[in-house]
Design an enzyme around this catalytic site. Sequence first.
Site, short mmCIF file in Angstrom:
data_model
loop_
_atom_site.label_atom_id
_atom_site.label_comp_id
_atom_site.label_asym_id
_atom_site.label_seq_id
_atom_site.Cartn_x
_atom_site.Cartn_y
_atom_site.Cartn_z
N SER A 351 0.79 -1.33 -0.09
CA SER A 351 -0.16 -0.04 0.11
C SER A 351 0.97 1.15 -0.13
CB SER A 351 -0.93 0.04 1.18
OG SER A 351 -1.45 1.22 1.74
N TYR A 365 -1.72 -0.35 10.24
CA TYR A 365 -2.07 -0.77 9.21
C TYR A 365 -0.88 -0.54 8.27
CZ TYR A 365 -4.06 -1.13 4.42
OH TYR A 365 -4.21 -1.79 3.17
#
Length: 479
Positions: A351, A365
């Site tokens: 990501s 995250y």
Amino acid sequence: MSDQPHGGGRARLYGSAPQVAEALRNAGFTVLDGDGPAELHCVPLLGEVGDGVPAIPRERLLAALAAARRDGAERFVLVTDAAPFVQPEADPDRAAALAADTAWWRWLAARAATRGVPVNTVRVGHAPFLGHRLDAAAAEALARHQLVRRPVEPADLVAALRLLSGVGGGYLAGETVPLDGGLDAVYIPPVSALGGQSQPTAPAGPPAPPSTGPVLVAGASSGIGAATALRLAAEGAETVLVARRAEPLRRIAAEAEELGAVAHVLPADLSDPAVVPRLLDEAHELTGGIERLCYTAGVLRLDRPRVPADSAEARELMMRTNVASFAAMCENLVARWIDRGIPGVIASVSSVTAHSAPLSHCHSYGATKAAVAQYTRMLATTVARYGIRANVVRPGIIRTPMAGTADDSYQQAWLERVPLGRVGEPAEVGALLCALLGPDAAYLTGTHLLVDGGLHLGPIPPLRAGQRAPLAAVPSAAG
């Protein structure tokens, strides 16, 4: 062109570069000799780097980009053999010029993207077919730093042009495909963590043919995983679809079978890494042996600084699902591939939060996604000697159920930072993953590609839902 699985259409080539023209033709393009609209505009800058002078002819590139805009071109590609760095003993003026060129190119890529033309680069390493020459000692020294120990071949350039011109290149902007055999991973030989022993990066002799066998797609029930599974099915691959929810997997498998492919369904909860060995045993039994892994599984839970217990629970869940199960799959598969001499392939999904901090309450995250990215790249250096490849993509905001949890004001604030001005599509990321898993990408390993619409081209301030970001980082479409 965007409807083609591997490029195709018309291409305009600026300058005389017969090898690049041939690569474009082999990628499915008709190379135009005269005027006429073209979907792809390609500028070769080969052998044009001089000491102390800028390597990029800016006026030439600006003129080419203006022509691409007039044509309504879908893609713009620079093919260059300019090194991304200078040696420490090099002229400092040359180093400064290279830094200026890099900054200018990033500006141009952002500016072009706001006008609807994604600009990307193919950076070619040692390529004898382009006229590069190294003596034996220099070639040996170069090979020691490569994960794939061979020069660039014409087919590698063809594959890179297909990648950037096809569906998988649709959300890439300002990105570079490094045709350098893994030099981009910055491997330093002969360092090894195993008792100081020298570990060769690649086996001697010709490499084994790339694997094209069954693929396990983890996280295949929705979003990027589902799009990847269907893209693989369209290309005829046998797949094993893994996710927690069985019913969505069955729907994806039915669609894959309608495309004429074989798809197996194996429901599993990847928040528990202990299920991985049994899961892989079943996958091997169903297919005769998994040869490729695409790990798209992941969960996102917000950190809550004022409720530490909730944050700890969320972090543990993300670490197990996003990292531990991925690592368990890789380790199990790699051991099997080494024992059987299988040149397996791994593609993972990280990501933009792995390297930037565009949103709050997601620090755990982001840490898990950074772990996925670095695990993949370090794994590539470890297993290259066995002919096994590993690459990672880092998506920005993509039209998936996970992204759908953000409210409209937040998504709008994010999009104001994206030069392409839109959300990415799962099919674009899926096509890119399929390209990395395929035999055409045999020269790519240890590579990380940002699939973010050019978000990385400007500074990214932390955003909160409802907070709008200024557009100062990238030129506006009217500028």
